[in-house]
Write a protein that holds these residues in place. Structure first.
Motif, PDB file in Angstrom:
ATOM      1  N   MET A 188       0.813  -1.212   0.000  1.00 54.70           N
ATOM      2  CA  MET A 188       0.000   0.000   0.000  1.00 54.70           C
ATOM      3  C   MET A 188       0.851   1.270   0.000  1.00 54.70           C
ATOM      4  O   MET A 188       0.339   2.364  -0.206  1.00 54.70           O
ATOM      5  N   GLY A 189       2.156   1.113   0.196  1.00 56.92           N
ATOM      6  CA  GLY A 189       3.045   2.268   0.166  1.00 56.92           C
ATOM      7  C   GLY A 189       3.898   2.352  -1.084  1.00 56.92           C
ATOM      8  O   GLY A 189       4.808   3.178  -1.151  1.00 56.92           O
ATOM      9  N   SER A 190       3.628   1.502  -2.071  1.00 57.15           N
ATOM     10  CA  SER A 190       4.479   1.457  -3.260  1.00 57.15           C
ATOM     11  C   SER A 190       4.503   2.792  -4.003  1.00 57.15           C
ATOM     12  O   SER A 190       3.470   3.455  -4.159  1.00 57.15           O
ATOM     13  N   MET A 191       5.698   3.138  -4.471  1.00 53.83           N
ATOM     14  CA  MET A 191       5.896   4.394  -5.195  1.00 53.83           C
ATOM     15  C   MET A 191       6.761   4.145  -6.425  1.00 53.83           C
ATOM     16  O   MET A 191       7.793   3.483  -6.346  1.00 53.83           O
ATOM     17  N   SER A 192       6.309   4.647  -7.573  1.00 55.61           N
ATOM     18  CA  SER A 192       7.133   4.645  -8.775  1.00 55.61           C
ATOM     19  C   SER A 192       7.735   6.044  -8.929  1.00 55.61           C
ATOM     20  O   SER A 192       7.287   7.002  -8.284  1.00 55.61           O
ATOM     21  N   TRP A 193       8.757   6.143  -9.797  1.00 51.70           N
ATOM     22  CA  TRP A 193       9.485   7.408  -9.945  1.00 51.70           C
ATOM     23  C   TRP A 193       9.704   7.697 -11.428  1.00 51.70           C
ATOM     24  O   TRP A 193      10.043   6.798 -12.193  1.00 51.70           O
ATOM     25  N   ARG A 194       9.529   8.954 -11.822  1.00 53.84           N
ATOM     26  CA  ARG A 194       9.757   9.322 -13.218  1.00 53.84           C
ATOM     27  C   ARG A 194      10.602  10.591 -13.310  1.00 53.84           C
ATOM     28  O   ARG A 194      10.523  11.471 -12.457  1.00 53.84           O
ATOM     29  N   TRP A 195      11.405  10.675 -14.354  1.00 51.08           N
ATOM     30  CA  TRP A 195      12.284  11.819 -14.587  1.00 51.08           C
ATOM     31  C   TRP A 195      12.677  11.848 -16.052  1.00 51.08           C
ATOM     32  O   TRP A 195      12.305  10.943 -16.815  1.00 51.08           O
ATOM     33  N   ARG A 196      13.417  12.867 -16.468  1.00 49.22           N
ATOM     34  CA  ARG A 196      13.896  12.967 -17.840  1.00 49.22           C
ATOM     35  C   ARG A 196      15.415  12.909 -17.864  1.00 49.22           C
ATOM     36  O   ARG A 196      16.083  13.538 -17.041  1.00 49.22           O
ATOM     37  N   SER A 197      15.938  12.147 -18.810  1.00 52.73           N
ATOM     38  CA  SER A 197      17.373  12.087 -19.039  1.00 52.73           C
ATOM     39  C   SER A 197      17.648  12.509 -20.474  1.00 52.73           C
ATOM     40  O   SER A 197      16.886  12.158 -21.380  1.00 52.73           O
ATOM     41  N   CYS A 198      18.726  13.253 -20.649  1.00 57.55           N
ATOM     42  CA  CYS A 198      19.036  13.793 -21.977  1.00 57.55           C
ATOM     43  C   CYS A 198      20.465  13.442 -22.390  1.00 57.55           C
ATOM     44  O   CYS A 198      21.373  13.377 -21.558  1.00 57.55           O
ATOM     45  N   GLU A 199      20.626  13.218 -23.688  1.00 55.94           N
ATOM     46  CA  GLU A 199      21.938  13.104 -24.316  1.00 55.94           C
ATOM     47  C   GLU A 199      21.945  14.097 -25.468  1.00 55.94           C
ATOM     48  O   GLU A 199      21.294  13.867 -26.488  1.00 55.94           O
ATOM     49  N   GLY A 200      22.639  15.206 -25.267  1.00 58.98           N
ATOM     50  CA  GLY A 200      22.583  16.277 -26.255  1.00 58.98           C
ATOM     51  C   GLY A 200      21.171  16.820 -26.338  1.00 58.98           C
ATOM     52  O   GLY A 200      20.571  17.191 -25.329  1.00 58.98           O
ATOM     53  N   ARG A 201      20.601  16.820 -27.547  1.00 61.24           N
ATOM     54  CA  ARG A 201      19.244  17.338 -27.731  1.00 61.24           C
ATOM     55  C   ARG A 201      18.177  16.275 -27.574  1.00 61.24           C
ATOM     56  O   ARG A 201      16.989  16.581 -27.580  1.00 61.24           O
ATOM     57  N   GLU A 202      18.592  15.033 -27.447  1.00 58.57           N
ATOM     58  CA  GLU A 202      17.625  13.950 -27.308  1.00 58.57           C
ATOM     59  C   GLU A 202      17.335  13.683 -25.837  1.00 58.57           C
ATOM     60  O   GLU A 202      18.250  13.442 -25.045  1.00 58.57           O
ATOM     61  N   CYS A 203      16.068  13.720 -25.482  1.00 60.62           N
ATOM     62  CA  CYS A 203      15.657  13.467 -24.098  1.00 60.62           C
ATOM     63  C   CYS A 203      14.638  12.330 -24.061  1.00 60.62           C
ATOM     64  O   CYS A 203      13.860  12.145 -25.003  1.00 60.62           O
ATOM     65  N   ARG A 204      14.675  11.596 -22.978  1.00 57.74           N
ATOM     66  CA  ARG A 204      13.740  10.497 -22.797  1.00 57.74           C
ATOM     67  C   ARG A 204      13.064  10.578 -21.443  1.00 57.74           C
ATOM     68  O   ARG A 204      13.686  10.981 -20.452  1.00 57.74           O
ATOM     69  N   SER A 205      11.807  10.188 -21.425  1.00 56.29           N
ATOM     70  CA  SER A 205      11.058  10.086 -20.173  1.00 56.29           C
ATOM     71  C   SER A 205      11.351   8.727 -19.557  1.00 56.29           C
ATOM     72  O   SER A 205      11.054   7.692 -20.149  1.00 56.29           O
ATOM     73  N   MET A 206      11.948   8.753 -18.371  1.00 52.38           N
ATOM     74  CA  MET A 206      12.364   7.528 -17.679  1.00 52.38           C
ATOM     75  C   MET A 206      11.353   7.208 -16.571  1.00 52.38           C
ATOM     76  O   MET A 206      10.912   8.114 -15.847  1.00 52.38           O
ATOM     77  N   VAL A 207      11.009   5.949 -16.431  1.00 59.66           N
ATOM     78  CA  VAL A 207      10.108   5.511 -15.356  1.00 59.66           C
ATOM     79  C   VAL A 207      10.722   4.302 -14.661  1.00 59.66           C
ATOM     80  O   VAL A 207      11.018   3.294 -15.300  1.00 59.66           O
ATOM     81  N   PHE A 208      10.937   4.432 -13.358  1.00 58.23           N
ATOM     82  CA  PHE A 208      11.297   3.283 -12.520  1.00 58.23           C
ATOM     83  C   PHE A 208      10.000   2.868 -11.828  1.00 58.23           C
ATOM     84  O   PHE A 208       9.512   3.544 -10.935  1.00 58.23           O
ATOM     85  N   ALA A 209       9.443   1.764 -12.279  1.00 54.95           N
ATOM     86  CA  ALA A 209       8.126   1.330 -11.808  1.00 54.95           C
ATOM     87  C   ALA A 209       8.229   0.350 -10.658  1.00 54.95           C
ATOM     88  O   ALA A 209       9.023  -0.594 -10.700  1.00 54.95           O
ATOM     89  N   SER A 210       7.422   0.575  -9.654  1.00 52.47           N
ATOM     90  CA  SER A 210       7.329  -0.396  -8.561  1.00 52.47           C
ATOM     91  C   SER A 210       6.639  -1.649  -9.076  1.00 52.47           C
ATOM     92  O   SER A 210       6.017  -1.657 -10.142  1.00 52.47           O
TER      93      SER A 210
END
Length: 285
Positions: A188-210
């Motif tokens: 009941m306390g599970s948490m996922s985390w999301r952020w953006r990582s970039c290499e030069g002009r290319e960026c990706r939406s990252m998700v670490f899912a519980s």
């Protein structure tokens, strides 16, 4: 006198490697949990870049992620206590130090993902960031009578240095923003985390899912009316996971998300829950 001094130095150098492992074995925060069963989770994996400022420092069966920021490192999950030294070595292999870690984010308070948190927090000096529910469980060494798996869970070292993460409240460090996403159900306390990582002009939406897996100890029935809130939490988490920006999915257990994106990850988890409920409906109480 000089000969005696040199002899003592040589003797100390010779016996120190023998003393150090014994001391490490006695460290209460590093005592192995379920060593035979857990060995499959800790298959060695070289630390490597996932994308941009995001790195894997975990194992073949347990994900541990490192995010590099201008103000230090963010670590996600802590695996088992017997994995801590390997995590720290993996961080070092990338050119960093455990002392560079400023925040440790937790997905859930189960021993396979949170067993190493107390030691990693001690060694780094960083707080563990978790949902309010999970933080209360981590303070008690993983004890949660409402957890579907409570009868099969090993206790963990209590985490004392904690910071509460609230859904939608940004976690910021050194120009990087990580968003907590509540995904309860597995715990009941599970948490996922999301952020953006970039290499030069290319960026990706990252998700670490519980984990979204509906598993339990013997005798627990998700179809029991007393557990409706658990099932409802799962279904809400599935819906949330499907909506996340998700160019790269990292799951707490890599095999659960291999080849998946956030939508297919949620779909698979929902199918397993529905199958479990059908099985319970067809079984005698």
């Amino acid at each position: 006198m000089r000969r005696t001094t040199r002899f003592c130095i040589r003797l100390t150098a010779a016996i120190l490697p023998l003393i150090a492992p014994a001391h490490a074995a006695d460290d209460p925060l590093l005592r192995p949990i379920e060593p035979d069963y857990a060995r499959q989770w800790l298959s060695p994996e070289k630390p490597h870049r996932l994308f941009g400022n995001s790195y894997s420092v975990g194992f073949g069966g347990l994900s541990v992620v490192l995010i590099h920021t201008r103000a230090g490192l963010i670590l996600i999950d802590g695996a088992l206590p017997q994995a801590v030294r390997d995590i720290e070595s993996n961080i070092q292999a990338l050119g960093f130090s455990i002392r560079d870690v400023k925040l440790i984010l937790s997905t859930e308070p189960h021993y396979d993902h949170a067993g190493g948190l107390a030691a990693l927090s001690r060694d780094s000096g960083a707080p563990v960031v978790a949902s309010a529910y999970a933080a209360s469980v981590l303070r008690k060494g993983g004890a949660d009578p409402n957890d579907p798996q409570t009868s099969i869970l090993a206790p963990i070292a209590a985490v004392t240095k904690l910071r509460i993460a609230r859904p939608g409240e940004a976690i910021r460090l050194g120009g990087v923003t990580v968003m907590p996403v509540a995904t309860p159900g597995h715990t009941m306390g599970s948490m996922s985390w999301r952020w953006r990582s970039c290499e030069g002009r290319e960026c990706r939406s990252m998700v670490f899912a519980s984990s979204l897996n509906a598993i339990s100890g013997d005798g627990y029935r998700f179809s029991d009316p007393a557990h409706r809130s658990q099932v409802a939490a799962f279904r809400k988490s599935f819906a949330i996971m499907r909506t996340l920006p998700c160019d790269m999915l990292i799951t707490a257990h890599p095999d659960q998300g291999r080849g998946a994106n956030c939508r297919s990850y949620a779909d698979s988890a929902q199918a397993r829950l529905d199958a479990r409920l059908r099985k319970e409906a067809g079984a005698k109480p």
